[in-house]
Design a protein around this motif. Sequence first.
Motif, PDB file in Angstrom:
ATOM      1  N   PRO A  68       0.813  -1.216   0.000  1.00  0.00           N
ATOM      2  CA  PRO A  68       0.000   0.000   0.000  1.00  0.00           C
ATOM      3  C   PRO A  68       0.848   1.269   0.000  1.00  0.00           C
ATOM      4  CG  PRO A  68       0.010  -0.994   2.179  1.00  0.00           C
ATOM      5  CD  PRO A  68       0.735  -1.950   1.274  1.00  0.00           C
ATOM      6  N   GLY A  69       0.339   2.306  -0.680  1.00  0.00           N
ATOM      7  CA  GLY A  69       0.967   3.614  -0.571  1.00  0.00           C
ATOM      8  C   GLY A  69       1.853   4.016  -1.716  1.00  0.00           C
ATOM      9  N   GLY A  70       1.831   3.294  -2.850  1.00  0.00           N
ATOM     10  CA  GLY A  70       2.605   3.722  -4.017  1.00  0.00           C
ATOM     11  C   GLY A  70       2.122   5.079  -4.517  1.00  0.00           C
ATOM     12  N   VAL A  71       3.009   5.786  -5.213  1.00  0.00           N
ATOM     13  CA  VAL A  71       2.660   7.139  -5.683  1.00  0.00           C
ATOM     14  C   VAL A  71       2.859   7.221  -7.199  1.00  0.00           C
ATOM     15  CG1 VAL A  71       3.247   9.590  -5.538  1.00  0.00           C
ATOM     16  CG2 VAL A  71       3.257   8.179  -3.466  1.00  0.00           C
ATOM     17  N   HIS A  72       1.881   7.804  -7.870  1.00  0.00           N
ATOM     18  CA  HIS A  72       1.918   8.005  -9.320  1.00  0.00           C
ATOM     19  C   HIS A  72       2.839   9.201  -9.595  1.00  0.00           C
ATOM     20  CE1 HIS A  72      -0.984   8.021 -13.066  1.00  0.00           C
ATOM     21  NE2 HIS A  72       0.289   7.900 -13.409  1.00  0.00           N
ATOM     22  N   GLY A  73       3.937   8.950 -10.285  1.00  0.00           N
ATOM     23  CA  GLY A  73       4.919  10.015 -10.485  1.00  0.00           C
ATOM     24  C   GLY A  73       4.824  10.724 -11.819  1.00  0.00           C
ATOM     25  N   GLY A  74       4.301  10.038 -12.833  1.00  0.00           N
ATOM     26  CA  GLY A  74       4.204  10.662 -14.149  1.00  0.00           C
ATOM     27  C   GLY A  74       3.350   9.807 -15.064  1.00  0.00           C
ATOM     28  N   GLN A  75       2.947  10.411 -16.176  1.00  0.00           N
ATOM     29  CA  GLN A  75       2.046   9.698 -17.073  1.00  0.00           C
ATOM     30  C   GLN A  75       2.180  10.252 -18.491  1.00  0.00           C
ATOM     31  OE1 GLN A  75      -0.252   7.072 -16.165  1.00  0.00           O
ATOM     32  NE2 GLN A  75      -0.122   6.910 -18.392  1.00  0.00           N
ATOM     33  N   THR A  76       2.219   9.346 -19.434  1.00  0.00           N
ATOM     34  CA  THR A  76       2.163   9.711 -20.848  1.00  0.00           C
ATOM     35  C   THR A  76       0.893   9.124 -21.450  1.00  0.00           C
ATOM     36  OG1 THR A  76       4.559   9.774 -21.070  1.00  0.00           O
ATOM     37  CG2 THR A  76       3.321   9.430 -23.073  1.00  0.00           C
ATOM     38  N   PHE A  77       0.237   9.926 -22.279  1.00  0.00           N
ATOM     39  CA  PHE A  77      -0.931   9.458 -23.026  1.00  0.00           C
ATOM     40  C   PHE A  77      -0.658   9.725 -24.500  1.00  0.00           C
ATOM     41  CE2 PHE A  77      -2.355  11.364 -19.064  1.00  0.00           C
ATOM     42  CZ  PHE A  77      -3.311  10.506 -18.552  1.00  0.00           C
ATOM     43  N   ASP A  78      -0.772   8.722 -25.310  1.00  0.00           N
ATOM     44  CA  ASP A  78      -0.681   8.947 -26.748  1.00  0.00           C
ATOM     45  C   ASP A  78      -2.022   8.521 -27.347  1.00  0.00           C
ATOM     46  OD1 ASP A  78       1.038   9.845 -28.910  1.00  0.00           O
ATOM     47  OD2 ASP A  78       0.783   7.830 -29.689  1.00  0.00           O
ATOM     48  N   VAL A  79      -2.826   9.518 -27.685  1.00  0.00           N
ATOM     49  CA  VAL A  79      -4.187   9.238 -28.142  1.00  0.00           C
ATOM     50  C   VAL A  79      -4.177   9.075 -29.660  1.00  0.00           C
ATOM     51  CG1 VAL A  79      -6.579  10.050 -28.183  1.00  0.00           C
ATOM     52  CG2 VAL A  79      -5.083  10.679 -26.270  1.00  0.00           C
ATOM     53  N   ARG A  80      -4.583   7.909 -30.129  1.00  0.00           N
ATOM     54  CA  ARG A  80      -4.731   7.695 -31.587  1.00  0.00           C
ATOM     55  C   ARG A  80      -6.122   8.146 -32.024  1.00  0.00           C
ATOM     56  NH1 ARG A  80      -0.743   3.682 -32.609  1.00  0.00           N
ATOM     57  NH2 ARG A  80       0.787   3.935 -30.946  1.00  0.00           N
ATOM     58  N   ARG A  81      -7.097   7.837 -31.191  1.00  0.00           N
ATOM     59  CA  ARG A  81      -8.431   8.406 -31.341  1.00  0.00           C
ATOM     60  C   ARG A  81      -9.147   8.230 -30.001  1.00  0.00           C
ATOM     61  NH1 ARG A  81     -12.355   4.708 -31.073  1.00  0.00           N
ATOM     62  NH2 ARG A  81     -12.088   2.661 -32.036  1.00  0.00           N
ATOM     63  N   MET A  82     -10.050   9.142 -29.704  1.00  0.00           N
ATOM     64  CA  MET A  82     -10.763   9.037 -28.438  1.00  0.00           C
ATOM     65  C   MET A  82     -11.722   7.843 -28.473  1.00  0.00           C
ATOM     66  SD  MET A  82      -9.943  11.182 -26.110  1.00  0.00           S
ATOM     67  CE  MET A  82     -11.403  11.151 -25.090  1.00  0.00           C
ATOM     68  N   PRO A  83     -11.773   7.095 -27.366  1.00  0.00           N
ATOM     69  CA  PRO A  83     -12.764   6.007 -27.297  1.00  0.00           C
ATOM     70  C   PRO A  83     -14.183   6.565 -27.405  1.00  0.00           C
ATOM     71  CG  PRO A  83     -11.129   5.814 -25.545  1.00  0.00           C
ATOM     72  CD  PRO A  83     -10.920   7.150 -26.176  1.00  0.00           C
ATOM     73  N   ARG A  84     -15.072   5.728 -27.902  1.00  0.00           N
ATOM     74  CA  ARG A  84     -16.460   6.152 -28.087  1.00  0.00           C
ATOM     75  C   ARG A  84     -17.325   5.569 -26.972  1.00  0.00           C
ATOM     76  NH1 ARG A  84     -14.956   3.920 -33.434  1.00  0.00           N
ATOM     77  NH2 ARG A  84     -14.177   5.676 -34.648  1.00  0.00           N
TER      78      ARG A  84
END
Lengths: 133, 124
Positions: A68-84
């Motif tokens: 328990p207690g992990g921390v989200h440090g960063g995030q990349t999103f590469d969107v090819r198309r938005m989900p519907r």
Amino acid sequence: MSDKPLFTYDYYEPGKVYGVTEFTVDETVVAKWRSVYPGDNDPGVMPAGMLAMIIVGAVLTCNAPRPPGGVHGGQTFDVRRMPRIGETLLTEVKCLDKEIKKERKWVRALTTTRSKDTGEIVLTGIMTTLVAQ
Amino acid sequence: MEKTLKPSSRQVDFQSILNYADVTNDYNPVHVDKEFAAKSPMGGIIAHGTMSVALIWQALKNTLGVAALNRVHLEIRFVRPVRIDDTVTGGGELQAGASNVYDVWVRNQKGEDVIRGTATLRAA
């Protein structure tokens, strides 16, 4: 208690695929999202903030149990198309790499999200997490 | 391309963190368990980082239109925690000399960055 091994830093193996999760962008889950973000109300469009929910949800499901207690440090999103809305998505979770920096243990997960119907990639992501000790 | 993204703000209280945990099914105790969080290295409850990322998406959509979201590459780092009762604002500016890259951020009410990153738009 679960008999599954705990996802400590040592347990992650770069290159290993940890599973695939399924997520349907149905009206119920979109309505729940909009209860938190009332402004995300474009008709027929999945709120883009939910992209994080798809990625994080897949990682938390496939890399469990965790200390328990992990921390989200960063995030990349590469969107090819938005989900519907109405679409079902499959997200594969793979350990991209891991490293220790200044005694902190970081793991990066690569996620690939595809349309269940067509196999088309709609989103890839890299989630960087500081693993709890 | 617009030079500045239209900012998007929200206040973060404990109930909204709990609601976000419920929507996303992310019940990490650093977000929802005050006793655990107080004893953790974070020293108290922190909001989910992705709760604030949503403000960057809103700023992009409100400025560039919903169709533009189909061609975004967003890369961000969480540089400071968001605490209960913070007000956070997401926005960004077109990078100097660039035609398709925004420096994006989320800032708290003190003007401190809590998220920094870039949003790159692929050609339509």
